[in-house]
Design a protein around this motif. Sequence first.
Motif, PDB file in Angstrom:
ATOM      1  N   LEU A 155      27.508  27.017 -33.777  1.00  0.00           N
ATOM      2  CA  LEU A 155      26.651  27.581 -32.727  1.00  0.00           C
ATOM      3  C   LEU A 155      25.854  28.754 -33.293  1.00  0.00           C
ATOM      4  O   LEU A 155      26.336  29.499 -34.146  1.00  0.00           O
ATOM      5  N   GLU A 156      24.647  28.918 -32.783  1.00  0.00           N
ATOM      6  CA  GLU A 156      23.791  30.018 -33.221  1.00  0.00           C
ATOM      7  C   GLU A 156      23.522  30.957 -32.059  1.00  0.00           C
ATOM      8  O   GLU A 156      23.395  30.526 -30.906  1.00  0.00           O
ATOM      9  N   VAL A 157      23.430  32.245 -32.377  1.00  0.00           N
ATOM     10  CA  VAL A 157      23.253  33.267 -31.344  1.00  0.00           C
ATOM     11  C   VAL A 157      21.988  33.027 -30.530  1.00  0.00           C
ATOM     12  O   VAL A 157      22.017  33.029 -29.294  1.00  0.00           O
ATOM     13  N   GLU A 158      20.873  32.796 -31.209  1.00  0.00           N
ATOM     14  CA  GLU A 158      19.590  32.683 -30.504  1.00  0.00           C
ATOM     15  C   GLU A 158      19.506  31.439 -29.628  1.00  0.00           C
ATOM     16  O   GLU A 158      18.981  31.482 -28.515  1.00  0.00           O
ATOM     17  N   LYS A 159      20.049  30.311 -30.099  1.00  0.00           N
ATOM     18  CA  LYS A 159      19.874  29.035 -29.390  1.00  0.00           C
ATOM     19  C   LYS A 159      21.023  28.706 -28.438  1.00  0.00           C
ATOM     20  O   LYS A 159      20.815  28.063 -27.401  1.00  0.00           O
ATOM     21  N   ASP A 160      22.237  29.111 -28.789  1.00  0.00           N
ATOM     22  CA  ASP A 160      23.407  28.595 -28.068  1.00  0.00           C
ATOM     23  C   ASP A 160      24.135  29.621 -27.209  1.00  0.00           C
ATOM     24  O   ASP A 160      25.159  29.304 -26.617  1.00  0.00           O
ATOM     25  N   SER A 161      23.627  30.829 -27.147  1.00  0.00           N
ATOM     26  CA  SER A 161      24.286  31.850 -26.327  1.00  0.00           C
ATOM     27  C   SER A 161      23.998  31.613 -24.855  1.00  0.00           C
ATOM     28  O   SER A 161      22.856  31.701 -24.415  1.00  0.00           O
ATOM     29  N   ASN A 162      25.033  31.288 -24.105  1.00  0.00           N
ATOM     30  CA  ASN A 162      24.914  31.135 -22.658  1.00  0.00           C
ATOM     31  C   ASN A 162      26.270  31.436 -22.028  1.00  0.00           C
ATOM     32  O   ASN A 162      27.296  31.533 -22.725  1.00  0.00           O
ATOM     33  N   GLU A 163      26.275  31.563 -20.717  1.00  0.00           N
ATOM     34  CA  GLU A 163      27.506  31.968 -20.029  1.00  0.00           C
ATOM     35  C   GLU A 163      28.618  30.938 -20.213  1.00  0.00           C
ATOM     36  O   GLU A 163      29.785  31.300 -20.405  1.00  0.00           O
ATOM     37  N   ASN A 164      28.287  29.655 -20.157  1.00  0.00           N
ATOM     38  CA  ASN A 164      29.312  28.622 -20.300  1.00  0.00           C
ATOM     39  C   ASN A 164      30.004  28.700 -21.662  1.00  0.00           C
ATOM     40  O   ASN A 164      31.229  28.548 -21.767  1.00  0.00           O
ATOM     41  N   MET A 165      29.215  28.923 -22.715  1.00  0.00           N
ATOM     42  CA  MET A 165      29.782  29.006 -24.053  1.00  0.00           C
ATOM     43  C   MET A 165      30.758  30.185 -24.149  1.00  0.00           C
ATOM     44  O   MET A 165      31.855  30.070 -24.693  1.00  0.00           O
ATOM     45  N   ILE A 166      30.360  31.320 -23.574  1.00  0.00           N
ATOM     46  CA  ILE A 166      31.224  32.504 -23.623  1.00  0.00           C
ATOM     47  C   ILE A 166      32.496  32.273 -22.809  1.00  0.00           C
ATOM     48  O   ILE A 166      33.598  32.644 -23.228  1.00  0.00           O
ATOM     49  N   ALA A 169      33.580  43.978 -25.371  1.00  0.00           N
ATOM     50  CA  ALA A 169      32.900  43.944 -26.666  1.00  0.00           C
ATOM     51  C   ALA A 169      31.723  42.975 -26.644  1.00  0.00           C
ATOM     52  O   ALA A 169      30.627  43.280 -27.140  1.00  0.00           O
ATOM     53  N   ILE A 170      31.936  41.803 -26.055  1.00  0.00           N
ATOM     54  CA  ILE A 170      30.878  40.782 -25.997  1.00  0.00           C
ATOM     55  C   ILE A 170      29.717  41.251 -25.126  1.00  0.00           C
ATOM     56  O   ILE A 170      28.543  41.092 -25.490  1.00  0.00           O
ATOM     57  N   GLN A 199      25.885  38.791 -18.675  1.00  0.00           N
ATOM     58  CA  GLN A 199      25.645  39.729 -17.579  1.00  0.00           C
ATOM     59  C   GLN A 199      26.557  39.509 -16.379  1.00  0.00           C
ATOM     60  O   GLN A 199      27.026  40.461 -15.755  1.00  0.00           O
ATOM     61  N   SER A 200      26.823  38.257 -16.044  1.00  0.00           N
ATOM     62  CA  SER A 200      27.614  37.984 -14.835  1.00  0.00           C
ATOM     63  C   SER A 200      29.108  37.812 -15.106  1.00  0.00           C
ATOM     64  O   SER A 200      29.869  37.439 -14.205  1.00  0.00           O
ATOM     65  N   LEU A 201      29.544  38.091 -16.333  1.00  0.00           N
ATOM     66  CA  LEU A 201      30.972  37.963 -16.639  1.00  0.00           C
ATOM     67  C   LEU A 201      31.754  39.042 -15.912  1.00  0.00           C
ATOM     68  O   LEU A 201      31.375  40.211 -15.910  1.00  0.00           O
TER      69      LEU A 201
END
Length: 295
Positions: free
Chosen positions: A42-53, A76-77, A96-98
């Motif tokens: 996974l890449e930060v720019e393309k794959d960062s989303n709430e579901n992944m986290i 931290a995240i 943001q919504s975590l």
Amino acid sequence: MEGYVNAFINYLAIERGLAKNTLESYGRDLKQFQNYMNDLNLEVEKDSNENMIQEYLKSLQTKGRAVSTISRNIAAIKAFYQYLVKENYLESDPSQSLDTPKVEKKLPKILSVHEVEELLKQPEIKSSGGLRDKAMLELLYATGIRVSELIALNISDINLDMGYVKCYGKGSKNRIVPLGSIAVKAVHDYIIKGRMKVVRTYDEPALFINHHGGRLTRQGFWKIIKKYAQEAGITKDITPHTLRHSFATHLLENGADLRSVQEMLGHADISTTQLYTQIVKNPLKEVYDKSHPRA
């Protein structure tokens, strides 16, 4: 990912001035997150989303991580992604919504006054090591400073004539804490009779020296307090902060006000200090029990 994490840690160190221990904690948590993303390509720019986290946090739960550990990882995240948005590496913050899970604060374990006295009696003050250990234990109980602050003390931070110690706490904030006469004597005896025998060089700044002549480590102190607790017959599970917790509780039990204890402990938020009030015996309850006819 690694470049972003390194840049973030540098930002916390330089721009925010966070303490070394805090930086290391952020680094460890984000390294785990980085490894998770790398394993899944996974890449930060393309794959960062709430579901992944969320999936990452679920993986921590599956591994049996404590709620406090997961809560710390979320913090931290969230801070990491806020930084990426602030620096325009990302357009929006996927964290943001975590929600951070509520961590139940455990009451700190303390020693009774008698147990503290037994502990402080243990060091043999006939040797330089015993003089040092006596000084450290007396200083910890007299001031309530953290162990990390204790081992970071330089000889210039102690003023025995005025009876105070200057220490550097979390967030690189310094504070002045008074010293009692017993602690003053113990530190004085160590400096005059003990420290000079083991110090490696004349200009060594560290107050507390190990047998190699350099600054004592946190691990070294951990072994020392465990040893004396065992010799004192204390069966409670002692941690490096046990004397700090005992210091605060005993002060409050003897009438010290909460704000003064907060200042001496170096707590940014008084709610942290208020935790000790739950341990202190409630004098109102004692008065009620003695006075009310149907108590």
